[in-house]
Design a protein around this motif. Structure first.
Motif, PDB file in Angstrom:
ATOM      1  N   SER A 108      31.091  37.525  48.771  1.00 12.12           N
ATOM      2  CA  SER A 108      31.976  37.916  47.810  1.00 12.12           C
ATOM      3  C   SER A 108      31.823  36.719  46.806  1.00 12.12           C
ATOM      4  N   THR A 109      31.653  35.594  46.976  1.00  9.17           N
ATOM      5  CA  THR A 109      31.693  34.458  45.974  1.00  9.17           C
ATOM      6  C   THR A 109      30.371  34.729  45.063  1.00  9.17           C
ATOM      7  N   LYS A 126      30.927  37.581  42.790  1.00  8.59           N
ATOM      8  CA  LYS A 126      31.624  37.167  41.671  1.00  8.59           C
ATOM      9  C   LYS A 126      31.058  36.250  40.696  1.00  8.59           C
ATOM     10  N   THR A 134      28.935  39.073  38.782  1.00 10.93           N
ATOM     11  CA  THR A 134      29.731  39.854  37.714  1.00 10.93           C
ATOM     12  C   THR A 134      30.550  38.859  36.642  1.00 10.93           C
ATOM     13  N   LEU A 144      32.635  36.672  37.318  1.00  6.69           N
ATOM     14  CA  LEU A 144      34.187  36.447  37.547  1.00  6.69           C
ATOM     15  C   LEU A 144      34.557  35.253  37.981  1.00  6.69           C
ATOM     16  N   LEU A 145      33.359  34.328  38.459  1.00  9.58           N
ATOM     17  CA  LEU A 145      33.366  32.893  38.616  1.00  9.58           C
ATOM     18  C   LEU A 145      32.158  32.322  38.099  1.00  9.58           C
ATOM     19  N   TYR A 177      31.313  47.508  38.198  1.00  3.43           N
ATOM     20  CA  TYR A 177      31.758  46.642  39.507  1.00  3.43           C
ATOM     21  C   TYR A 177      32.679  47.605  39.981  1.00  3.43           C
ATOM     22  N   PRO A 181      35.231  46.587  43.329  1.00  2.98           N
ATOM     23  CA  PRO A 181      35.398  45.425  44.042  1.00  2.98           C
ATOM     24  C   PRO A 181      35.991  45.959  45.550  1.00  2.98           C
ATOM     25  N   ASP A 211      31.088  45.805  46.075  1.00  2.89           N
ATOM     26  CA  ASP A 211      31.461  44.792  47.284  1.00  2.89           C
ATOM     27  C   ASP A 211      32.353  45.508  48.382  1.00  2.89           C
ATOM     28  N   ASN A 230      38.399  30.149  46.317  1.00  5.50           N
ATOM     29  CA  ASN A 230      37.867  31.185  45.778  1.00  5.50           C
ATOM     30  C   ASN A 230      38.754  32.102  45.149  1.00  5.50           C
ATOM     31  N   SER A 277      39.053  32.205  40.860  1.00  4.00           N
ATOM     32  CA  SER A 277      38.802  33.688  40.398  1.00  4.00           C
ATOM     33  C   SER A 277      39.927  33.821  39.285  1.00  4.00           C
TER      34      SER A 277
END
Length: 283
Positions: free
Chosen positions: A62-63, A66, A69, A71-72, A99, A101, A178, A271, A275
Motif C-alpha cells: 500500500s505504501t 500511495k 499515485t 499520495l505519499l 485509482y 483505493p 489496491d 503511513n 498520507s
C-alpha cells in the motif's frame, strides 16, 4: 487529497521516459521515522498488461501504491508513471491515472449517477462529453438500473463497480487498484474481474493491482511481483514463478517460499499520518 484535478490531455511525456512502460521505478524508497517500508524497489509494468503485486501484510504494497499515485512522497529514488516524472510532474501523473483505493470512497448520500457526475467534474471532462461518458460507464459496469439509487443502498460489489466507473471516466492510461475485491463474495469478485478485463480490451488500459487472493492473480495477471520486507523479491509470469518451485507448485507455494511465516505489520501509523499530511499539502 483527490487525485482527479487536471485534464489528461495536458500531460506531457517525461524526459527520458522509455515507451512501453506504464510504470518504471528505480531505487524507489519510503521510510517513516527511520524505518524503511519500501526499500529500493525497481519495478517495471509494461503498457497494456495486468500486473499483480502480492506480499504479506506490512510488506509495503500500500505504501508503494500511495507513492505511485502521488499520495505519499518518496524518501528517495525516481519513477515515471504513465509517461510522467513522479516527482517533477505529480499533477500530470494524477491526470493520467485512475485509482481505486482499499477503502470504499463513493459518497453514499449521492446516487450512482451523481457520484459519476462529481468525478466527471473533478476530472475536468468537457461538459458536452459528460452525459455520454457517464452512460457508457454505467453500461460497462452494469449499473444502469441502479444509477438513480443512493450509493448507500448498493452492495459491496456494486460499490466497487461504481468506483471503477468513477476512476476510468477519463480513460486513464493506467488504473491502479489496491485490493479491489477484498471482502466480496465470489460472484461479485468475478464481476469485478470481468470489468478489469473489459477495460484492457476496450481501452488498452494498463492495470496494476494489489491482492492477497492467489486465485485473482491466476485469473487476471500477466505478470506478478512479490514484495517482502519492502523489497521486490521476485517478478515473473504466474506459470514461470510456479515452475521454479516444481511441476505441481501453486502460487501459494511461491508466496510461502518467499514470505514464510515472517509477517511484518509495518509502520501503518506512520503511513497513515504522512498520507494525511501529504493530502493536506496537495489540497
Amino acid at each position: 487529497m483527490d487525485i482527479r484535478n487536471v485534464p489528461a490531455e495536458t500531460a506531457s511525456v517525461a524526459p527520458g521516459f522509455e515507451q512501453g512502460y506504464a510504470v518504471r521505478t528505480r531505487g524507489l524508497t519510503k521510510a517513516f521515522d527511520g524505518h524503511v517500508v519500501v526499500d529500493h524497489v525497481d519495478l517495471e509494468v509494461r503498457d497494456g498488461e495486468i500486473f499483480g503485486l502480492i506480499g504479506p501484510n506490512g510488506a509495503g504494497k500500500s505504501t508503494l501504491i500511495k507513492m505511485l499515485t502521488t499520495l505519499l512522497p518518496p524518501t528517495s529514488g525516481e519513477a515515471t508513471v504513465a509517461g510522467c516524472d513522479l516527482l517533477r510532474e505529480a499533477r500530470l501523473v494524477r491526470a493520467r491515472i485512475g485509482y481505486v483505493p482499499q477503502l470504499l470512497s463513493a459518497d453514499g448520500a449521492l446516487t450512482g449517477r451523481e457520484n459519476l457526475l462529481l468525478s466527471a467534474r473533478l476530472y475536468l471532462l468537457p461538459r458536452k462529453e459528460r452525459a455520454e461518458r457517464i452512460a457508457e460507464a454505467l453500461a460497462m459496469t452494469g449499473l444502469e438500473g441502479a444509477a438513480d439509487r443512493p450509493a448507500q443502498n448498493y452492495s459491496g460489489g456494486m460499490l466497487r463497480r461504481l468506483e471503477i466507473a468513477q476512476s476510468t471516466l477519463h480513460r486513464p492510461r493506467l488504473l491502479i487498484m489496491d485490493e479491489p475485491t477484498v471482502g466480496l463474495d465470489p460472484v461479485a469478485r468475478n464481476a469485478i474481474w470481468d470489468h478489469v478485463r473489459d477495460l484492457r480490451t476496450r481501452f488498452g488500459t494498463t492495470i496494476l493491482i494489489t491482492t492477497h487472493v492467489m486465485e485473482e492473480v491466476e485469473a487476471l495477471c500477466d505478470r506478478v511481483g512479490i514484495l517482502h520486507h519492502g523489497r521486490l523479491e521476485k517478478v515473473g509470469t504466474p506459470a514461470a514463478l510456479k515452475a521454479e518451485i516444481g511441476p505441481d507448485a501453486t502460487l501459494d507455494d511461491v508466496f510461502a517460499q518467499i514470505a514464510g511465516t515472517d509477517i511484518e505489520m509495518g509502520d501503518e501509523h506512520g503511513n497513515a499520518r504522512e498520507s494525511r499530511r501529504s493530502a493536506i499539502g496537495h489540497g
